[in-house]
Design a protein around this motif. Structure first.
Motif, PDB file in Angstrom:
ATOM      1  N   ALA A  22       0.806  -1.221   0.000  1.00 29.20           N
ATOM      2  CA  ALA A  22       0.000   0.000   0.000  1.00 29.20           C
ATOM      3  C   ALA A  22       0.839   1.271   0.000  1.00 29.20           C
ATOM      4  O   ALA A  22       0.310   2.379  -0.129  1.00 29.20           O
ATOM      5  CB  ALA A  22      -0.939   0.006   1.197  1.00 29.20           C
ATOM      6  N   GLY A  23       2.151   1.136   0.167  1.00 29.81           N
ATOM      7  CA  GLY A  23       3.024   2.304   0.144  1.00 29.81           C
ATOM      8  C   GLY A  23       3.662   2.640   1.471  1.00 29.81           C
ATOM      9  O   GLY A  23       4.386   3.632   1.585  1.00 29.81           O
ATOM     10  N   GLY A  24       3.401   1.824   2.508  1.00 31.77           N
ATOM     11  CA  GLY A  24       4.038   2.054   3.797  1.00 31.77           C
ATOM     12  C   GLY A  24       5.540   1.875   3.701  1.00 31.77           C
ATOM     13  O   GLY A  24       6.018   0.983   2.998  1.00 31.77           O
ATOM     14  N   ARG A  25       6.296   2.692   4.421  1.00 34.12           N
ATOM     15  CA  ARG A  25       7.749   2.684   4.249  1.00 34.12           C
ATOM     16  C   ARG A  25       8.539   2.364   5.501  1.00 34.12           C
ATOM     17  O   ARG A  25       9.753   2.164   5.433  1.00 34.12           O
ATOM     18  CB  ARG A  25       8.188   4.049   3.712  1.00 34.12           C
ATOM     19  N   ALA A  26       7.880   2.327   6.658  1.00 28.42           N
ATOM     20  CA  ALA A  26       8.647   2.122   7.894  1.00 28.42           C
ATOM     21  C   ALA A  26       7.784   1.433   8.939  1.00 28.42           C
ATOM     22  O   ALA A  26       6.556   1.401   8.836  1.00 28.42           O
ATOM     23  CB  ALA A  26       9.151   3.460   8.429  1.00 28.42           C
ATOM     24  N   MET A  27       8.434   0.885   9.954  1.00 32.01           N
ATOM     25  CA  MET A  27       7.710   0.290  11.081  1.00 32.01           C
ATOM     26  C   MET A  27       8.432   0.642  12.376  1.00 32.01           C
ATOM     27  O   MET A  27       9.657   0.799  12.404  1.00 32.01           O
ATOM     28  CB  MET A  27       7.614  -1.234  10.943  1.00 32.01           C
ATOM     29  N   GLU A  28       7.664   0.795  13.440  1.00 32.33           N
ATOM     30  CA  GLU A  28       8.260   1.028  14.750  1.00 32.33           C
ATOM     31  C   GLU A  28       8.881  -0.266  15.249  1.00 32.33           C
ATOM     32  O   GLU A  28       8.197  -1.264  15.435  1.00 32.33           O
ATOM     33  CB  GLU A  28       7.194   1.488  15.753  1.00 32.33           C
ATOM     34  N   ALA A  29      10.160  -0.236  15.465  1.00 37.27           N
ATOM     35  CA  ALA A  29      10.860  -1.411  15.962  1.00 37.27           C
ATOM     36  C   ALA A  29      11.479  -1.165  17.327  1.00 37.27           C
ATOM     37  O   ALA A  29      11.930  -2.105  17.983  1.00 37.27           O
ATOM     38  CB  ALA A  29      11.946  -1.832  14.976  1.00 37.27           C
ATOM     39  N   ILE A  30      11.509   0.096  17.746  1.00 39.47           N
ATOM     40  CA  ILE A  30      12.192   0.451  18.986  1.00 39.47           C
ATOM     41  C   ILE A  30      11.216   1.156  19.921  1.00 39.47           C
ATOM     42  O   ILE A  30      10.652   2.200  19.587  1.00 39.47           O
ATOM     43  CB  ILE A  30      13.399   1.363  18.698  1.00 39.47           C
ATOM     44  N   HIS A  31      10.994   0.550  21.085  1.00 40.65           N
ATOM     45  CA  HIS A  31      10.138   1.105  22.124  1.00 40.65           C
ATOM     46  C   HIS A  31      10.916   1.148  23.427  1.00 40.65           C
ATOM     47  O   HIS A  31      11.937   0.476  23.580  1.00 40.65           O
ATOM     48  CB  HIS A  31       8.874   0.246  22.305  1.00 40.65           C
ATOM     49  N   CYS A  32      10.406   1.906  24.380  1.00 40.75           N
ATOM     50  CA  CYS A  32      11.107   1.975  25.662  1.00 40.75           C
ATOM     51  C   CYS A  32      10.731   0.808  26.565  1.00 40.75           C
ATOM     52  O   CYS A  32      11.393   0.568  27.567  1.00 40.75           O
ATOM     53  CB  CYS A  32      10.843   3.305  26.360  1.00 40.75           C
ATOM     54  N   GLN A  33       9.677   0.063  26.233  1.00 31.91           N
ATOM     55  CA  GLN A  33       9.267  -1.097  27.015  1.00 31.91           C
ATOM     56  C   GLN A  33       9.424  -2.370  26.190  1.00 31.91           C
ATOM     57  O   GLN A  33       8.453  -2.944  25.730  1.00 31.91           O
ATOM     58  CB  GLN A  33       7.810  -0.965  27.464  1.00 31.91           C
ATOM     59  N   GLN A  34      10.634  -2.779  25.969  1.00 26.51           N
ATOM     60  CA  GLN A  34      10.869  -4.026  25.260  1.00 26.51           C
ATOM     61  C   GLN A  34      12.224  -4.579  25.684  1.00 26.51           C
ATOM     62  O   GLN A  34      13.138  -3.826  26.014  1.00 26.51           O
ATOM     63  CB  GLN A  34      10.817  -3.835  23.730  1.00 26.51           C
ATOM     64  N   ASN A  35      12.331  -5.903  25.668  1.00 29.83           N
ATOM     65  CA  ASN A  35      13.616  -6.509  25.994  1.00 29.83           C
ATOM     66  C   ASN A  35      14.442  -6.667  24.724  1.00 29.83           C
ATOM     67  O   ASN A  35      13.969  -6.386  23.617  1.00 29.83           O
ATOM     68  CB  ASN A  35      13.422  -7.845  26.715  1.00 29.83           C
ATOM     69  N   THR A  36      15.649  -7.110  24.878  1.00 27.91           N
ATOM     70  CA  THR A  36      16.563  -7.227  23.738  1.00 27.91           C
ATOM     71  C   THR A  36      16.024  -8.182  22.680  1.00 27.91           C
ATOM     72  O   THR A  36      16.113  -7.905  21.472  1.00 27.91           O
ATOM     73  CB  THR A  36      17.937  -7.718  24.215  1.00 27.91           C
TER      74      THR A  36
END
Length: 277
Positions: free
Chosen positions: A210-224
């Motif tokens: 559909a033309g999406g170009r990015a995704m959130e991969a980095i949050h402050c509440q996530q483990n390695t």
């Protein structure tokens, strides 16, 4: 460099004014910030004024609610023209639907003997974009639930007595509106949708088509492990990465810019000129 490309103010379901959020971002030493209120850009003008003359680089942002199969999927727009007419037409449509949904939720709660919730929820929204989180706050304030999430589990969530099915635009329509306004479309918090691996990959394919170009991969509440999984998915599907706290209010667990330093993997910050201030 500290960045935060996903946060909310009182223009939607955050608790801080745009000015207060900018001040907090500066205090947290955030250098690039995008305020991404739900289905509205109403807080951007105040935020721009508050950030003027500071070291903070503020870019335009919005988080658009969409429907995808039976899921509510959120698409973030970054660095678009906030005065774009077609985009604002879409946001206005969503704003009207939010009011209609709020009225329907209040009516359903009234049938359960919980009266007067619409006025209280609209009061919490304070002229901003009203959402289910405002009703969750009402139910918590009245002592009917112990936490906001419990309000969704008992009343507001899918399949519960006060749930109202959405009428959001499609993922493709949201992406098109963002791109036509000169912005970049980002899939927000892919881990929060509780999708199976198969459905998440299906979403990523359709998002990109559909033309999406990015995704959130980095949050402050996530483990390695969680972070590495999302970074690997972004690389596999050739999507830029984005980073955001999804900050709504001050708490011990979520903070502007916390753990959101730029990684070496290509990100939206490498592909935007930050022109739409």
């Amino acid at each position: 460099m500290k960045i935060d490309l996903h946060c909310h103010t009182r223009a939607s379901d955050g608790t801080l004014t745009p000015s207060d959020l900018v001040a907090r971002a500066l205090n947290q030493q955030v250098e690039i910030l995008a305020i991404t209120d739900h289905d509205t850009v109403a807080g951007l003008a105040e935020a721009r004024q508050a950030a003027q003359g500071s070291r903070l680089q503020l870019i335009s942002g919005v988080e658009i609610s969409t429907r995808w199969h039976s899921f509510d999927i959120h698409i973030i727009g970054l660095n678009f023209d906030p005065d774009d007419v077609p985009l604002n037409r879409l946001l206005d449509r969503h704003g009207q639907w939010r009011i209609s949904r709020a009225e329907a939720i209040a009516a359903k709660l009234a049938k359960r003997g919980i009266d007067g919730t619409l006025e209280q929820a609209m009061g919490y929204a304070d002229g901003g974009s009203v959402g289910r989180s405002h009703f969750a706050r009402v139910l918590q304030e009245r002592g009917l639930v112990t936490a906001k999430q419990a309000a969704f589990d008992k009343y507001l969530g899918r399949g519960q007595s006060a749930y109202v099915s959405n009428q959001w635009c499609s993922v493709a329509e949201a992406i098109h509106a963002i791109e036509q306004a000169g912005g970049l479309a980002v899939l927000a918090h892919p881990s929060k949708y509780q999708l199976s691996n198969k459905w998440l990959r299906k979403l990523l394919v359709e998002f990109k088509v559909a033309g999406g170009r990015a995704m959130e991969a980095i949050h402050c509440q996530q483990n390695t492990q969680q972070r590495q999984f999302l970074l690997a998915l972004a690389q596999e599907y050739e999507l830029l990465i984005s980073a955001g706290s999804d900050f709504h209010f001050p708490s011990r667990w979520v903070e502007l810019g916390r753990g959101l330093h730029r990684p070496p993997q290509p990100g939206v910050w490498d592909h935007l000129g930050w022109d739409h201030q």
